[in-house]
Design an enzyme around this catalytic site. Structure first.
Site, PDB file in Angstrom:
ATOM      1  CE  LYS A  46      54.350  37.372  43.140  1.00  0.00           C
ATOM      2  NZ  LYS A  46      53.059  37.874  43.586  1.00  0.00           N
ATOM      3  CB  SER A 133      51.041  37.401  52.388  1.00  0.00           C
ATOM      4  OG  SER A 133      49.752  37.046  51.982  1.00  0.00           O
TER       5      SER A 133
HETATM    6  P1  ADP Z   1      50.040  38.449  44.850  1.00  0.00           P
HETATM    7  O1  ADP Z   1      51.147  37.600  45.361  1.00  0.00           O
HETATM    8  O2  ADP Z   1      49.595  38.110  43.457  1.00  0.00           O
HETATM    9  O3  ADP Z   1      50.197  39.932  45.129  1.00  0.00           O
HETATM   10  P2  ADP Z   1      48.314  38.264  47.083  1.00  0.00           P
HETATM   11  O4  ADP Z   1      48.079  36.914  47.672  1.00  0.00           O
HETATM   12  O5  ADP Z   1      49.169  39.203  47.853  1.00  0.00           O
HETATM   13  O6  ADP Z   1      48.805  37.989  45.645  1.00  0.00           O
HETATM   14  O7  ADP Z   1      46.930  39.015  46.775  1.00  0.00           O
HETATM   15  C1  ADP Z   1      45.935  38.483  45.918  1.00  0.00           C
HETATM   16  C2  ADP Z   1      44.861  39.525  45.673  1.00  0.00           C
HETATM   17  O8  ADP Z   1      44.294  39.939  46.906  1.00  0.00           O
HETATM   18  C3  ADP Z   1      45.314  40.828  45.008  1.00  0.00           C
HETATM   19  O9  ADP Z   1      44.247  41.289  44.196  1.00  0.00           O
HETATM   20  C4  ADP Z   1      45.540  41.760  46.185  1.00  0.00           C
HETATM   21  O10 ADP Z   1      45.432  43.113  45.821  1.00  0.00           O
HETATM   22  C5  ADP Z   1      44.388  41.340  47.070  1.00  0.00           C
HETATM   23  N1  ADP Z   1      44.627  41.612  48.488  1.00  0.00           N
HETATM   24  C6  ADP Z   1      45.713  41.278  49.211  1.00  0.00           C
HETATM   25  N2  ADP Z   1      45.577  41.681  50.489  1.00  0.00           N
HETATM   26  C7  ADP Z   1      44.357  42.284  50.580  1.00  0.00           C
HETATM   27  C8  ADP Z   1      43.628  42.936  51.635  1.00  0.00           C
HETATM   28  N3  ADP Z   1      44.153  43.061  52.861  1.00  0.00           N
HETATM   29  N4  ADP Z   1      42.417  43.437  51.364  1.00  0.00           N
HETATM   30  C9  ADP Z   1      41.907  43.337  50.111  1.00  0.00           C
HETATM   31  N5  ADP Z   1      42.527  42.746  49.063  1.00  0.00           N
HETATM   32  C10 ADP Z   1      43.739  42.225  49.291  1.00  0.00           C
END
Ligand code: ADP
Length: 170
Positions: A46, A133
């Protein structure tokens, strides 16, 4: 096989960095389950901005007030990590229909890998559903003088300075 605790959930992600959207899911998950483990996935493919140590220390700092939340790093399959934690539940957050579609296939795959682990979804709060992120990294890298102020509606306040410092350091 050892027994899994149905009152213990694991919430995994890259947390590169932890956002207010993640924090909202963690706060709500910690209210629903006796114990919540936040698992920071170490997937070098990633190409993360932050090192595992930086992500872990940011998560620990922000999540310190939650008595029933622990932070761990892991590599390998998520279902294996959830089982190692002894949890019966994997917690996920969903923001959009696209998220739901992706999560749907992933949940079926995880169920095939370990049928004892249930995936539970929490709908993102309206206030945070636009936050990701990657969006934050764009703002932090492209913003000018008032970026710290702008990031307040996206990031826990403890993370803003360390993230901007990372960009300043190149
Ligand atoms: P990944 O790199 O595995 O996509 P993330 O850190 O982006 O992981 O996200 C981890 C989890 O949090 C996932 O289930 C994602 O859908 C959820 N998530 C990310 N951003 C949000 C948000 N703004 N509100 C709710 N859930 C979120």
């Amino acid at each position: 096989m050892s027994e899994l605790n149905p009152h213990h959930a694991v919430y995994v992600g890259s947390f590169d960095p932890l956002t207010l959207g993640h924090l909202d899911i963690i706060r709500r998950g910690a209210g629903l389950f006796d114990k919540l483990t936040v698992g920071i996935g170490l997937n070098p493919e990633k190409n993360p901005l932050l090192t595992p140590e930086e992500r872990e220390s940011m998560c620990r700092q922000v999540l310190a007030p939650f008595q029933n939340v622990e932070v761990k790093c892991f590599s390998g399959l998520t279902v294996n990590f959830v089982r190692e934690c002894g949890a019966a539940v994997m917690l996920r957050g969903v923001r959009t229909l696209t998220d739901i579609e992706l999560e749907f296939t992933m949940t079926l795959a995880n169920r095939a890998l370990d049928p004892a682990i249930e995936t539970v979804f929490l709908m993102a709060s309206e206030k945070y559903s636009h936050i990701s992120s990657s969006l934050i990294k764009q703002i932090a890298s492209l913003g000018r003088g008032n970026t710290a102020e702008q990031l307040k509606s996206f990031l826990p306040r403890e993370i803003i300075e360390p993230l901007l410092a990372k960009y300043r350091a190149g």
